[in-house]
Design an enzyme around this catalytic site. Sequence first.
Site, PDB file in Angstrom:
ATOM      1  N   GLY A   1       0.812  -1.213   0.000  1.00  0.00           N
ATOM      2  CA  GLY A   1       0.000   0.000   0.000  1.00  0.00           C
ATOM      3  C   GLY A   1       0.844   1.261   0.000  1.00  0.00           C
ATOM      4  O   GLY A   1       0.533   2.237  -0.702  1.00  0.00           O
TER       5      GLY A   1
ATOM      6  N   ASP B   1      -5.178 -11.750   1.694  1.00  0.00           N
ATOM      7  CA  ASP B   1      -5.408 -11.722   3.146  1.00  0.00           C
ATOM      8  C   ASP B   1      -6.429 -12.767   3.566  1.00  0.00           C
ATOM      9  O   ASP B   1      -6.204 -13.543   4.504  1.00  0.00           O
ATOM     10  CB  ASP B   1      -5.890 -10.333   3.577  1.00  0.00           C
ATOM     11  CG  ASP B   1      -4.804  -9.283   3.471  1.00  0.00           C
ATOM     12  OD1 ASP B   1      -3.620  -9.663   3.442  1.00  0.00           O
ATOM     13  OD2 ASP B   1      -5.141  -8.091   3.406  1.00  0.00           O
TER      14      ASP B   1
END
Length: 315
Positions: free
Chosen positions: A114, A135
Amino acid sequence: MAPATRSKPSTPAPEITIEEPTASASTSYSPSPLGAGNVKQRPRDGSRSREDEVWDPKYAVDLAVDENVFLFVPNLIGYTRVITAAAALFFMPYHPKACFVLYSVSCLLDAVDGQAARALGQTSKFGAVLDMVTDRCTTACLLCFLASVYPAYSLVFMGLITLDFSSHYIHMYSSLATGSSSHKTVTQDVSRILWYYYNDSRTLFVFCFANELFFVCLYLNYYWTSPVFSSIPIPTSLLTSDLAIAHPKLIGGLVQAVKNVTWPQVVALLTFPICAGKQIINGVQFWKASKILVGVDLAERQAAREAKALNTRGR
């Protein structure tokens, strides 16, 4: 002399309004070449109105050759996460140290992709979905293994998997239904908890990292048997205190538990409150997303009733 004649007043030429043709829902656009400027959306056949332009899947595939989003740096980091997570799952049944290292690397890279996307200006919807899918799948696989080694708590682990998948799926769907650019775009008026969770990067990292660390410690606890405090002597004053004399079994049990505790158990105890908080956030996320979708349903039903009433009056 010729008689004077009255001239006829000239009539102004009528104004001619030329309407520019608008692209109908069936109009097709060819992909613009590289460097040709902004590329417009291509309407897909079956759009709800002439102004309602949606992305055509084939057109989106054609555009993918203009700029290779698959090779964005954050997406390359995402692929590395997938590889390290897969390797961790491969070693999970018989090599806990290798599994721990690889799984930890995959989790730490979750915070890097990110940052890289924002720093390089390479944010993408594909990258966001890749990150979320990695995830969810990684955590689900770990919980499945925990359910196999702790069969007495298998229902708990299955419930955690269900809550994790369902809350994130419905949250993502509600974001798409409301036209949000990202599932992390949450305003305070929707949920103050989710707003703080998604908009503060440190909070998001702490909750996600501690949540994964708790499950990893449960995994390591199955293999790790070396006590942490076995070599630390117990103070004699504690064993001869009035409390120890009054409750010898209680104090003896506590002393034995402390002497036999392992470091995965210590870390699991420290991270358990944060993990529990993460599950509460998942529950809030599921509930708020459900309310948003119900609101969208009600708005669409109201619009349909109004359109039907207008059509009835127009007949």
